[in-house]
Design an enzyme around this catalytic site. Structure first.
Site, PDB file in Angstrom:
ATOM      1  N   HIS A  28       8.275  -6.634   0.149  1.00 48.87           N
ATOM      2  CA  HIS A  28       9.358  -7.168   0.977  1.00 48.87           C
ATOM      3  C   HIS A  28       9.968  -8.381   0.290  1.00 48.87           C
ATOM      4  CE1 HIS A  28      11.514  -8.352   4.616  1.00 48.87           C
ATOM      5  NE2 HIS A  28      11.107  -9.601   4.376  1.00 48.87           N
TER       6      HIS A  28
ATOM      7  N   ALA B 260      36.110  21.691  -7.804  1.00 48.32           N
ATOM      8  CA  ALA B 260      34.714  21.246  -7.878  1.00 48.32           C
ATOM      9  C   ALA B 260      33.852  22.161  -7.020  1.00 48.32           C
ATOM     10  CB  ALA B 260      34.595  19.796  -7.425  1.00 48.32           C
TER      11      ALA B 260
ATOM     12  N   GLU C  89      23.725  24.124 -31.515  1.00 47.50           N
ATOM     13  CA  GLU C  89      24.688  23.511 -30.587  1.00 47.50           C
ATOM     14  C   GLU C  89      26.109  23.719 -31.110  1.00 47.50           C
ATOM     15  OE1 GLU C  89      26.699  22.241 -27.842  1.00 47.50           O
ATOM     16  OE2 GLU C  89      24.552  21.987 -27.442  1.00 47.50           O
TER      17      GLU C  89
ATOM     18  N   ILE D 135      29.684  16.901  -7.510  1.00 48.90           N
ATOM     19  CA  ILE D 135      30.839  16.638  -8.366  1.00 48.90           C
ATOM     20  C   ILE D 135      32.029  16.202  -7.531  1.00 48.90           C
ATOM     21  CG2 ILE D 135      32.513  17.690  -9.942  1.00 48.90           C
ATOM     22  CD1 ILE D 135      30.242  19.512 -10.937  1.00 48.90           C
ATOM     23  N   GLY D 136      32.291  16.924  -6.449  1.00 46.50           N
ATOM     24  CA  GLY D 136      33.449  16.628  -5.621  1.00 46.50           C
ATOM     25  C   GLY D 136      33.403  15.244  -4.999  1.00 46.50           C
TER      26      GLY D 136
END
Length: 466
Positions: free
Chosen positions: A445, A269, A34, A185-186
């Protein structure tokens, strides 16, 4: 640290770290490489911190509408934008530390640096000091993820034209923002910023916002966003962003002709692209197509011993898809019996705007285009006791069945907490459950989830609560 492994995973996002853990569980000596923080984009800059921002926005909305619940709040409420951002980063940091713990727990070596695959089942890792070290493995899994797509008309400068990472760490809330693109994202950032007082305009190239969703969902979200004060322009294309002045001037082609929009910030985005450059694919002979690594159903690439999962491959760019691919890939490597390819038509999609969106399977249009005769049912949350009690009557549940055999073809939800409901349909479709069986499955319910049964009743002409 060893230099030879059974499995090396390049990337530690929800594909990479899951692959590493599963490989270790199956007795393989494993390492993960990473270059930034464990957990990848999803955990550090995507899925998790955005949900923290959204929760802060929702709390602020609750406070502003406290009188609707019979509660009086003294004085004016105000969103401390800096504190909201700080909380989001704190949530992400704690989750990244959780992945660190999982690496130690599963005895996985974590190698920091930029990974580059090489011929002969090797990976070269260049650390922060510029020193390169080579590692070998019987199996190498590429899980390098993706990044924000750059638009030629709106180059990202990190100051005035930004992408999602910067949108999560702005020091000051902008008074106005233009968002290019209305995917997950947007619309998620549109909700966060609009709810805190930013004037938000969304410009979408396709005919509807959230264009991958069923058309009824798109229309419902558009109605809610317009009510919030978000300006929406669909069938529109950004042709230029001028950042030479104090703010930004966005020029776009719209159905009404060319328009200009002024804003403090432009958020790009418009989707993601795979991180496949400069990771050694060409030298290793790994085939790509349209910017993605080519794999078979078990994520084997064109070069023996090399695999690819997650956003750098052809499947949906979703965290849970990457994790599912990771497990299938590793279990196939380990030789486990009965490993099934992933059914990409039964992947739930969730968008955490308000109201939330959740869907799986065919849209109504796609099902009709595929030649099915349909039974379609809708149940509005205005008729749900739980939704009304919660003060969240917006939205509906829509279910789609094959009229001939009762096959559960798809489901599309919009409303409060519907992302917590979609798993029922995913499981039902996996088990080949029919509409008749949903009708006979008792739902509790009062809950939001009983709307799935109510919508099914509507599809079969048996609606009780409509």
């Amino acid at each position: 640290m060893a230099s030879q492994y059974d499995v090396i995973v390049v990337g530690s996002g929800p594909g990479g770290y899951v692959a590493a853990i599963r490989a270790s569980q199956l007795g393989m000596k494993t390492a993960v490489i990473e270059r930034e923080s464990l957990g990848g984009i999803c955990l550090n800059w995507g899925c998790i911190p955005t949900k923290a921002l959204i929760k802060s926005a929702q709390v602020f909305e609750y406070i502003k509408h406290a009188k609707d619940y019979g509660i009086t709040v003294q004085g004016e409420s105000e969103a401390d934008f800096g504190a909201v951002i700080k909380r989001s980063r704190g949530v992400a940091d704690s989750m990244s530390k959780g992945v660190q713990f999982l690496m130690k727990k599963n005895k996985i070596d974590v190698i920091s640096g930029n990974g580059k695959v090489k011929p002969g089942k090797k990976v070269e890792v260049t650390g922060a000091d510029g020193k390169a070290t080579e590692y070998e493995a019987k199996h190498i899994i590429i899980a390098t993820g993706g990044r924000a797509r750059q638009l030629p008309a709106a180059p990202i400068d990190g100051e005035k034209v930004i992408e999602y990472r910067k949108a999560m760490t702005l020091e000051k809330r902008p008074d106005s923002m233009v968002i290019i693109g209305s995917g997950a994202i947007g619309v998620e950032f549109a909700y966060v910023y609009a709810s805190m007082g930013t004037k938000v305009t969304i410009i979408e190239f396709m005919p509807n916002i959230v264009p991958v969703e069923d058309e009824d969902i798109s229309k419902e979200l558009a109605k809610n966003y317009k009510k919030m004060g978000v300006q929406l322009f669909t069938n529109s294309e950004v042709t230029k962003v001028d950042t030479s002045g104090k703010g930004c001037v966005v020029t776009a082609k719209t159905p009404e002709g060319e328009k200009t929009f002024e804003a403090d910030i432009v958020l790009s985005a418009a989707g993601v692209v795979a991180n496949i450059e400069n990771i050694g694919l060409e030298e290793t002979g790994i085939a790509t197509d349209r910017g993605k690594i080519v794999t078979d159903d078990y994520y084997r690439t064109s070069t023996e011993g090399y695999y690819a999962i997650g956003d750098c491959t052809k499947g949906q760019a979703l965290a849970h898809v990457a994790s599912a691919e990771a497990i299938i890939c590793v279990e196939k490597i380990a030789g486990l019996p009965h490993v099934e390819p992933l059914n990409y038509n039964n992947i739930p999609g969730c968008t955490y705007c308000t109201p939330e969106i959740a869907s799986v399977g065919y849209t109504e249009k796609a099902a009709r285009d595929a030649g099915y005769e349909l039974k379609v049912g809708k149940f509005p949350f205005t008729a749900s006791g739980k939704a009304k009690a919660a003060g969240a009557p917006e939205g509906f549940v829509k279910v789609i069945f094959d009229a001939k055999y009762g096959e559960f073809l798809g489901a599309h939800f919009i409303g409060a907490n519907v992302t917590e409901m979609i798993a029922e349909v995913v499981a039902a479709r996996k088990l080949e459950t029919t509409g008749e069986e949903i009708l006979k499955a008792v739902h509790p319910h009062p809950t939001m989830s009983e709307a799935i049964k109510d919508a099914t009743e509507a599809a079969y002409g048996e609606a009780i609560h409509l």
